[in-house]
Design a protein around this motif. Structure first.
Motif, PDB file in Angstrom:
ATOM      1  N   ASP A 252       0.963  -1.162  -0.262  1.00 23.23           N
ATOM      2  CA  ASP A 252       0.201  -0.023   0.178  1.00 23.23           C
ATOM      3  C   ASP A 252       1.103   1.485   0.215  1.00 23.23           C
ATOM      4  OD1 ASP A 252      -1.196   0.175   3.341  1.00 23.23           O
ATOM      5  OD2 ASP A 252       1.111   0.214   2.028  1.00 23.23           O
ATOM      6  N   THR A 253       0.028   2.208  -0.488  1.00 22.78           N
ATOM      7  CA  THR A 253       1.118   4.014   0.283  1.00 22.78           C
ATOM      8  C   THR A 253       1.959   3.757   0.804  1.00 22.78           C
ATOM      9  OG1 THR A 253      -0.523   4.714   0.995  1.00 22.78           O
ATOM     10  CG2 THR A 253      -0.756   4.777  -2.013  1.00 22.78           C
TER      11      THR A 253
ATOM     12  N   ASP B 220     -14.464   0.659   4.657  1.00 23.48           N
ATOM     13  CA  ASP B 220     -13.678   1.299   4.097  1.00 23.48           C
ATOM     14  C   ASP B 220     -12.051  -0.263   3.587  1.00 23.48           C
ATOM     15  OD1 ASP B 220     -11.760   3.963   3.261  1.00 23.48           O
ATOM     16  OD2 ASP B 220     -12.586   2.311   2.131  1.00 23.48           O
TER      17      ASP B 220
ATOM     18  N   HIS C 272      -9.950  -0.193   1.266  1.00 23.78           N
ATOM     19  CA  HIS C 272      -8.589   0.979   1.386  1.00 23.78           C
ATOM     20  C   HIS C 272      -7.792   1.467   2.712  1.00 23.78           C
ATOM     21  CE1 HIS C 272      -6.295   4.040   0.070  1.00 23.78           C
ATOM     22  NE2 HIS C 272      -6.505   4.946   0.942  1.00 23.78           N
ATOM     23  N   SER C 273      -8.874   1.330   3.825  1.00 28.53           N
ATOM     24  CA  SER C 273      -8.374   1.390   5.466  1.00 28.53           C
ATOM     25  C   SER C 273      -8.440   0.496   6.048  1.00 28.53           C
ATOM     26  CB  SER C 273      -8.725   3.113   6.148  1.00 28.53           C
ATOM     27  OG  SER C 273     -10.480   2.985   5.413  1.00 28.53           O
TER      28      SER C 273
ATOM     29  N   GLN D 294      -6.201  -5.213   4.069  1.00 25.97           N
ATOM     30  CA  GLN D 294      -6.903  -4.106   2.935  1.00 25.97           C
ATOM     31  C   GLN D 294      -6.218  -4.901   1.700  1.00 25.97           C
ATOM     32  OE1 GLN D 294      -5.591  -1.817   0.424  1.00 25.97           O
ATOM     33  NE2 GLN D 294      -4.151  -0.583   2.206  1.00 25.97           N
TER      34      GLN D 294
ATOM     35  N   SER E  85      -8.577  -6.466  -1.217  1.00 27.20           N
ATOM     36  CA  SER E  85      -8.635  -5.747  -2.555  1.00 27.20           C
ATOM     37  C   SER E  85      -8.759  -6.848  -3.534  1.00 27.20           C
ATOM     38  CB  SER E  85      -7.925  -4.408  -2.759  1.00 27.20           C
ATOM     39  OG  SER E  85      -7.909  -3.539  -1.739  1.00 27.20           O
TER      40      SER E  85
ATOM     41  N   THR F 197     -15.896   7.455   1.325  1.00 26.74           N
ATOM     42  CA  THR F 197     -13.804   6.505   0.626  1.00 26.74           C
ATOM     43  C   THR F 197     -14.268   5.796  -0.146  1.00 26.74           C
ATOM     44  OG1 THR F 197     -14.989   4.348   1.888  1.00 26.74           O
ATOM     45  CG2 THR F 197     -14.612   5.814   3.481  1.00 26.74           C
ATOM     46  N   LEU F 198     -12.848   5.263  -0.483  1.00 23.69           N
ATOM     47  CA  LEU F 198     -13.167   4.253  -1.837  1.00 23.69           C
ATOM     48  C   LEU F 198     -13.958   3.264  -2.385  1.00 23.69           C
ATOM     49  CD1 LEU F 198      -8.854   4.406  -2.111  1.00 23.69           C
ATOM     50  CD2 LEU F 198     -11.220   5.943  -3.172  1.00 23.69           C
TER      51      LEU F 198
ATOM     52  N   ASN G 126      -5.610   9.743   4.660  1.00 20.22           N
ATOM     53  CA  ASN G 126      -5.348   9.054   4.028  1.00 20.22           C
ATOM     54  C   ASN G 126      -3.863   9.107   3.000  1.00 20.22           C
ATOM     55  OD1 ASN G 126      -7.567   7.384   2.381  1.00 20.22           O
ATOM     56  ND2 ASN G 126      -8.393   9.342   1.845  1.00 20.22           N
TER      57      ASN G 126
ATOM     58  N   THR H 126      -9.055   0.145  -8.045  1.00 21.88           N
ATOM     59  CA  THR H 126     -10.178   0.421  -6.267  1.00 21.88           C
ATOM     60  C   THR H 126      -9.416   2.678  -6.443  1.00 21.88           C
ATOM     61  OG1 THR H 126      -8.221   0.137  -4.620  1.00 21.88           O
ATOM     62  CG2 THR H 126     -10.420  -1.461  -4.887  1.00 21.88           C
TER      63      THR H 126
ATOM     64  N   CYS I  31      -6.447   3.087  -5.125  1.00 21.47           N
ATOM     65  CA  CYS I  31      -6.189   3.451  -3.699  1.00 21.47           C
ATOM     66  C   CYS I  31      -4.689   4.107  -4.172  1.00 21.47           C
ATOM     67  CB  CYS I  31      -5.544   2.378  -3.255  1.00 21.47           C
ATOM     68  SG  CYS I  31      -4.349   1.527  -4.532  1.00 21.47           S
TER      69      CYS I  31
END
Lengths: 1122, 217
Positions: free
Chosen positions: A143-144, A275, A278-279, A283, A287, A316-317, A610, A845, A847
């Motif tokens: 993830d990010t 969510d 994503h969160s 996730q 996903s 949210t996503l 985020n 999604t 993200c």
């Protein structure tokens, strides 16, 4: 003539200042002429001249030899060829091959879900983080936050040494270890009375083991855990239920029960403020599995597509992916869940006593009951393939009901399983605060975290912490908590530490260091071991012990090599629900109070940002500059308000919070942004928000899709003690929190001032204005019109792009470029392999992991808020998000929109408009179809960016790398030079661009070339030079959890990307321009339920298009279903 | 009106323009000749901290290139050997030689020997050794007869033209794989080289990149 300017020392670039040794350096011509090598050299080069040197007059010598001296490198060596040194090792370390990266497994430490990682290291320093593909559930995605965590490792603002705040001096490593040994001695006698430890929750079994020993050794001591991002209510309530339900089952008291979702089996999903894409923790697995159930490649798949219902207050996503979305204030969620439960129980055949009691509890809620009814019916019709999921931070009652409902839907074992894990055995920060108030705590050790900044405000933690005798804080940055502590201990980054953890499903993964600690830091495990007085306090030894205790059938080296321990997931348990438990729950049949929200009685939701999460990534430039997926804001947080509230406030105050429409084109058509923009800078009105007696001040941002009277504020900004990057960003929202940040706050009021604050928003307009950029349809429509994508857009009616070559194979089209008609002759596409990419909009999604991954891989700089305001952000791939309204009126900001995401990167057009206009031929096409950028040739005309219809070219307006943020306009007077630490992160295979150079996505050409080189090195003298499909993964492809981005060889009909490009829904964005992009998209599909009140026969973007440019919209769609 | 300017000033503008043109031509010619890699870089022979002689070690003693430049067939860099590699022999041979003092000092102190780089391509060029030596391009094609050099000098210009000359016509430069490290090997005649080269290019599918992405990333 001793002339110093001929001294080699100044001209040569020597890395060390020490005096050079003997014979290499001569300080004068005298010395030079005397040296034997010089005589030799002279003999060799100038046999005639050699004899003249002896005894000749200097002036004459210089005359004869001057020119040759200069150019031959004697004397003015710097003029001819810059002297560069090569420094090999003195003793070569094993395994390091310069230029070849080594990959180490590790994992990202977290409370619930350690994402397994594979870290690429160059010359013994980590440069890029990837997911570990051995963990199949995530398949190598990250993830990010994992992607950006590598920048934290090289942050010059990280704590470089431990500090004794009272004495104001630094602490050496030995002094810190002594400190902890002292704690051990001090409290061993008293069994820990007066000692408290506040740590962050962790999934690490080694730490859990040490905590057990801590409790055994110091029974009177207190162990507390706090992390605003972690909420264990679901696990607690399910755990308690499990206790009662099965007295004979094998369990420990206070076990946690964690739901494990199997989204790949779920055809119908209801997400109640969850969510999960994503969160929520886990996730990535969610996903991936969700995308697998959503992916549609042929019309046969269309009927198998899953359907998502989302109920939420914030946008949210997950809400973005939803086929049906209901906006519901967070404080209404409990009543709502009761109403859903009533429907499900009724459908499942339970008697009216229970059903009516549930309905009674939810009767205070004003909501569209048909929505709930049809949703429940759909879920029940698909029982065994349906799932209800509630967000981690929902109240316990909701989790209990959700568990009951899933049971009635026969979901257990199909779409959800329950795994048992040991509880955290920790008290909460509130309980710790009570103990501190009583005065029983004398020493507090805070391990990680930042409670002074992010503890719930009602605890007044700063005052409490100051009242404790001695506070020691271990943390990575010197932050607000460290400032108020007596000692601050520098922590190591996880890439420098030994540790372990568990993924969401329990798989045991290591945390492995791949670089020695850059500074004098400590690992949490090592300090805990010191407090315990363990003989073997080395974290590696501790982890090894834990590993052996798991009875693995592999060695530790194999575990570290693979990165996961197979079959180490948490065991599943099953629930038995008895009637009495349900009756007990519904017994108290009062109506749940549902606050009536209005402009004077607003609801405030504090959400994790985020970008910076709870504030821990505040100093991470990549994350600060990453646009929030839905608000598109960078470098700031804002008070997000719904369009309806914005309208009411505009009417009340007369300020243009809802901006006026502006002229879009010469035809007089108007457009309406959601927020006011002046030359690209969002003009936000500053407001004071007061709730429960606390006030914060922040800019207002109009966000379509929020529940009408809910305000959403991301936390994590407005920090007072943070590094250079995070200082001065945003405002602090934590002062509003009560109990926990997850509790919605009701009763807020806004007071708007006319002060304007500029927000750096990277996307000004929210709508596609009916254009066919992002093409959508419903699963139903696709099943009946498989080629809908080709009937949309200008190219469906424009003169033919391919003409008679339309039906040629993809392989023929990409190599022969039929009917190009371009004046510019592109190079022949003679490469054996032609590269192309396919992006599936259906599974994306939004993200934004691809954005950060690209930044990490390609040395993309950050530019600071001031430059983002001018639109100069350097992301090579960006995530565009478009809102679309159901009344297709783009003159009104939509209150209940659908959102669509499209990642846009260089399309590598075969007939690229950017190539023809470069005056210096810096951007050309290579034989494999890539649009290539030669940075050293670019002079910065920017004509190519002007001509690019996709606007994916980014220009280096300033030297973003060498010059400091906010000092760019000082030019050469400003500070210059990249900190050494930043240089260490850069990928050595990608050029770091200077000012004045254009850059853009290169399809990760360094990875393509590396793969081609590897293949050829393997091939040697065989013709086996084709790179196999899947060997090259672009950075964005590798990180995407849903595998939406696929890259490969389009000249080969058997590759995955070729097959995707052959699908019905494949189209090129702006294809009518005849650019022939190599990046094509698969249209997005939605799957609405015809029985739902907000049913739509076509998605909003599609009906916008049909209404404006298409063939009109079927009558049913025109009727508003609000 | 009297004449302000003397008669001879009539020809001045013409002379000035011609002179300027000639100056400009000289400048361009000078730059094109003197400041291109072919003149400026060829023959660059810096003094090294240790006067290591390839002609002795490779030529006389017959050491293979890869004994020291170990990663040339695995990595983009052909590495200068670590001091350890020198000490493999020189802890027994010539252990007291003055000329080897910097090597011994480096081995004891752990500090690197400050070799001066001879072949220096600009940083925006990404060259990979492994793919060249594994596909039939010998060291001698770019580095010259290193086995005969007492002090290493740059033999070829290593300019982009030089690289493209081979990349466009690899048949003129490829040789059988087992002769890559044999710097003395030469095809019997230029025609034979071309003939054999074309065979290798065909059989091994040698397709060197000729567009920018091959070397400039």
């Amino acid at each position: 003539m001793k002339s110093d300017n001929l001294n080699n020392d100044k001209e040569n670039k020597m890395p060390q200042e020490e005096t050079p040794n003997g014979r290499n350096y001569w300080r004068s011509l005298d010395e030079l002429t005397g040296a034997p090598e010089f005589k030799q050299w002279l003999d060799r080069e100038f046999p005639e001249g050699a004899s003249e040197i002896n005894g000749v007059d200097r002036r004459q010598f210089m005359k004869i030899m001057a020119a040759s001296f200069a150019l031959a490198g004697v004397g003015l060596a710097g003029c001819r060829q810059q002297t560069v040194n090569v420094l090999p090792y003195s003793k070569q370390p094993e395994r390091i091959v310069p230029g070849v990266p080594i990959y180490y497994t590790s994992s990202m430490p977290s409370a619930k879900d350690n994402i397994p990682l594979l870290v690429e290291t160059h010359d013994a320093r980590p440069t890029k983080i990837e997911g570990n593909p051995s963990y199949l559930a995530y398949n190598g995605a990250t993830d990010t936050f994992s992607q950006a965590s590598i920048l934290n490792l090289y942050d010059p603002d990280r704590a470089q040494r431990s500090m004794d705040n009272d004495k104001g001096k630094a602490l050496s490593k030995a002094e810190v270890l002594d400190l902890f040994t002292y704690i051990n001695h001090q409290f061993s006698e008293t069994q820990g009375e007066g000692l408290a430890v506040l740590a962050e929750p962790s999934s690490s079994p080694t730490r859990a083991r040490l905590v057990n020993e801590f409790k055994k050794k110091f029974p009177k001591a207190v162990w507390a855990e706090y992390d605003p991002t972690v909420d264990n209510s679901a696990e607690k309530v399910l755990g308690r239920f499990f206790q009662y339900s099965d007295p004979l089952a094998d369990k420990m008291p206070d076990d946690f029960i964690r739901p494990q979702y199997h989204f790949e089996n779920a055809k119908r999903i209801l997400a109640i403020d969850s969510d999960f894409l994503h969160s929520e923790p886990g996730q990535l697995g969610n996903s991936r599995a969700f995308a697998n159930a959503r992916r549609v490649h042929t019309t046969k798949d269309a009927s198998k597509m899953n359907r998502l219902y989302a109920v939420e207050s914030n946008f949210t996503l997950t809400g973005g992916m939803a086929d049906h979305r209901l906006r519901l204030p967070a404080s209404h969620a409990t009543a709502f869940t009761h109403l859903v439960a009533a429907e499900i129980f009724e459908l499942a055949g339970w008697d009216s006593a229970v059903v009516d009691a549930l309905r009674q509890k939810g009767s205070g809620l004003t909501v569209d009951h048909k929505w709930i009814k049809e949703c429940a019916r759909d879920l029940y019709d698909y029982r065994k393939q349906s799932l209800i999921i509630a967000g981690d931070d929902m109240p316990e009652d909701i989790h209990f009901l959700v568990m009951l409902m899933n049971n009635l839907l026969s979901a257990e074992g199909e779409t959800v399983s329950y795994s048992k894990l040991p509880s955290d055995q920790a008290i909460s920060i509130k309980e710790l605060a009570d103990l501190i108030k009583k005065g029983t705590i004398g020493t507090l050790v805070v391990l990680g975290g930042n409670p002074v900044y992010n503890a719930p405000a009602d605890l007044n933690w700063p005052k409490l912490q100051k009242s404790i005798n001695r506070v020691t804080h271990l943390s990575y940055y010197f932050n607000e908590t460290s400032k108020l502590a007596n000692e601050h201990i520098a922590a190591n980054h996880y890439l420098e530490s030994w540790g372990d953890g568990r993924a969401y499903d329990g798989t045991y993964v290591p945390v492995q260091p791949m670089i020695l600690p850059l500074f004098d830091g400590f690992t949490e495990l090592e300090l805990l071991a010191k407090v315990l007085g363990l003989k073997d306090a080395e974290p590696y030894g501790l982890v090894r012990e834990t590993f052996e205790s798991m009875n693995p059938n592999i060695s530790i080296e194999e575990w570290l090599g693979l990165g996961v321990l197979k079959n180490s997931e948490f065991p599943y348990v099953s629930f038995k629900i008895s009637r009495s438990q349900v009756e007990n729950f519904v017994e108290r049949a009062e109506t749940i109070s549902v606050p009536q929200l209005s402009e004077d009685n607003l609801e405030v939701r504090l959400v994790l940002s985020n970008q910076v999460l709870d504030g821990r990534y505040n100093n991470n430039g990549w994350l600060q500059e990453l646009p929030d997926p839905l608000t598109k804001l960078t470098w700031d947080n804002a008070i997000s308000i719904s369009p309806r509230l914005a309208k009411e406030l505009t009417q009340k105050t007369g300020l243009p919070i809802v901006p006026k429409a502006s002229l879009m084109n010469e035809l007089g058509q108007l457009e309406h942004d959601a927020n006011s923009f002046l030359r690209g800078k969002e003009q936000a009105f500053v407001a004071e928000l007061t709730v429960n007696g606390k006030t914060v001040k922040g800019p207002l941002h109009v966000q379509p899709g929020l529940a009408d009277y809910t305000l959403v504020i991301p936390v994590g900004y407005g920090r007072t003690v943070t590094g250079n990057v995070g200082s001065g960003t945003g405002f602090d929202a934590y002062p509003l929190s009560i109990g926990s940040i997850n509790t919605p706050l009701v009763g807020a009021r806004l007071k708007i001032s006319d002060e304007i604050y500029e927000l750096a928003n990277t996307q000004e307009h929210w709508s596609m204005e009916g254009r066919a950029i992002l093409r959508e349809s419903t699963a139903d429509d696709y099943a009946h019109n498989p080629d809908f994508v080709n009937k949309m857009g200008v190219e469906s009616h424009s003169p033919a792009i391919y003409g008679t070559a339309k039906n040629d194979s993809l392989q023929k089209k990409v190599t022969e470029i039929p009917r190009g008609g371009s004046l510019y002759k592109t190079p022949d596409f003679t490469g054996a392999q032609q590269w192309g990419m396919s992006i599936d909009l259906n599974t994306c999604t939004g993200c934004n992991a691809c954005v950060v991954a690209c930044q990490s891989e390609n040395n993309i700089p950050i530019i600071g808020k001031d430059q983002v305001l001018r639109g100069r952000e350097m992301h090579w791939i960006r995530m565009d998000r478009y809102f679309s309204s159901n009344d297709n009126n783009t003159m009104e900001i939509p209150e209940d929109p659908q959102v669509s995401f499209m990642s846009m990167l260089c399309q590598h057009c075969e007939l690229a408009p950017c190539e023809t206009v470069c005056p210096v031929n810096a951007t050309v096409h290579d034989e494999s179809g890539l649009n290539v950028m030669a940075y050293n040739r670019c002079v910065g005309t920017r004509y190519c960016a002007n001509n690019c219809p996709y606007k994916v070219r980014r220009f280096n307006f300033f030297d973003w790398n060498k010059r400091e943020i906010d000092h760019f306009y000082e030019g050469p007077m400003g500070p210059s030079g990249m900190p050494e630490l930043h240089k260490m992160q850069k990928n050595p295979n990608v050029t770091v661009r200077m000012r004045g150079v254009m850059e853009k996505c290169t399809f990760c050409v360094q990875r393509i070339e590396a793969a081609k080189i590897n293949q050829r090195v393997k091939a040697k003298d065989s013709p086996d030079v084709m790179v196999p499909d899947g060997a090259i993964k672009t950075a964005c492809q590798q990180v995407c959890p849903t595998e939406s981005i696929v890259f490969g060889d389009v000249a080969d009909a058997n590759t995955r990307v070729s097959k995707l490009k052959g699908l019905d829904m494949n189209y090129s964005v702006l294809g009518y321009l005849n650019t022939r992009p190599r990046t094509t998209y698969l249209a997005k599909l939605r799957n609405p339920n015809p029985l739902m009140p907000d049913y739509y026969p076509l998605p909003n973007t599609r009906s916008e298009y049909e209404k404006r440019y298409g063939h009109g919209v079927p009558h049913e769609a025109e009727v508003s279903h609000n | 009106m009297a004449n302000i300017f003397p008669k001879w000033s009539n020809s001045v503008p013409r002379k000035v323009i011609i002179a300027l043109i000639l100056l400009f031509v000289a400048l361009v010619a000078g730059i094109n000749y003197y400041l291109t890699p072919k003149y400026a870089n060829v023959g660059y022979e810096p003094t090294q901290p240790v006067d290591f002689e390839h002609s002795l070690h490779v030529g006389q003693l017959g050491m293979d290139c890869r004994y020291c430049h170990t990663y040339v067939d695995r990595s983009e860099h052909s590495n200068i050997p670590a001091t350890q590699t020198c000490m493999n022999c020189h802890n027994q041979i010539k252990t007291d030689s003055d000329r080897l003092a910097p090597i011994r000092a480096s081995y004891e102190s752990g500090k690197a020997v400050q070799w001066v780089k001879v072949h220096h391509a600009p940083e925006y060029v990404y060259f990979n050794h492994a793919v060249h030596v594994n596909r039939g391009v010998s060291c001698v094609e770019c580095h010259g007869k290193v086995n005969e050099m007492k002090v290493v000098y740059q033999d070829k210009s290593l300019s982009m033209t030089f690289c493209l000359d081979c990349h466009r016509n690899p048949e003129n430069f490829v040789r059988p794989l087992n002769e890559v490290y044999n710097l003395d090997w030469k095809a019997e005649s230029p025609e034979k080289q071309k003939q054999q080269g074309l065979a290798y290019v065909h059989d091994w599918k040698i397709t060197p990149p000729v567009s920018c992405s091959g070397c400039h990333r």
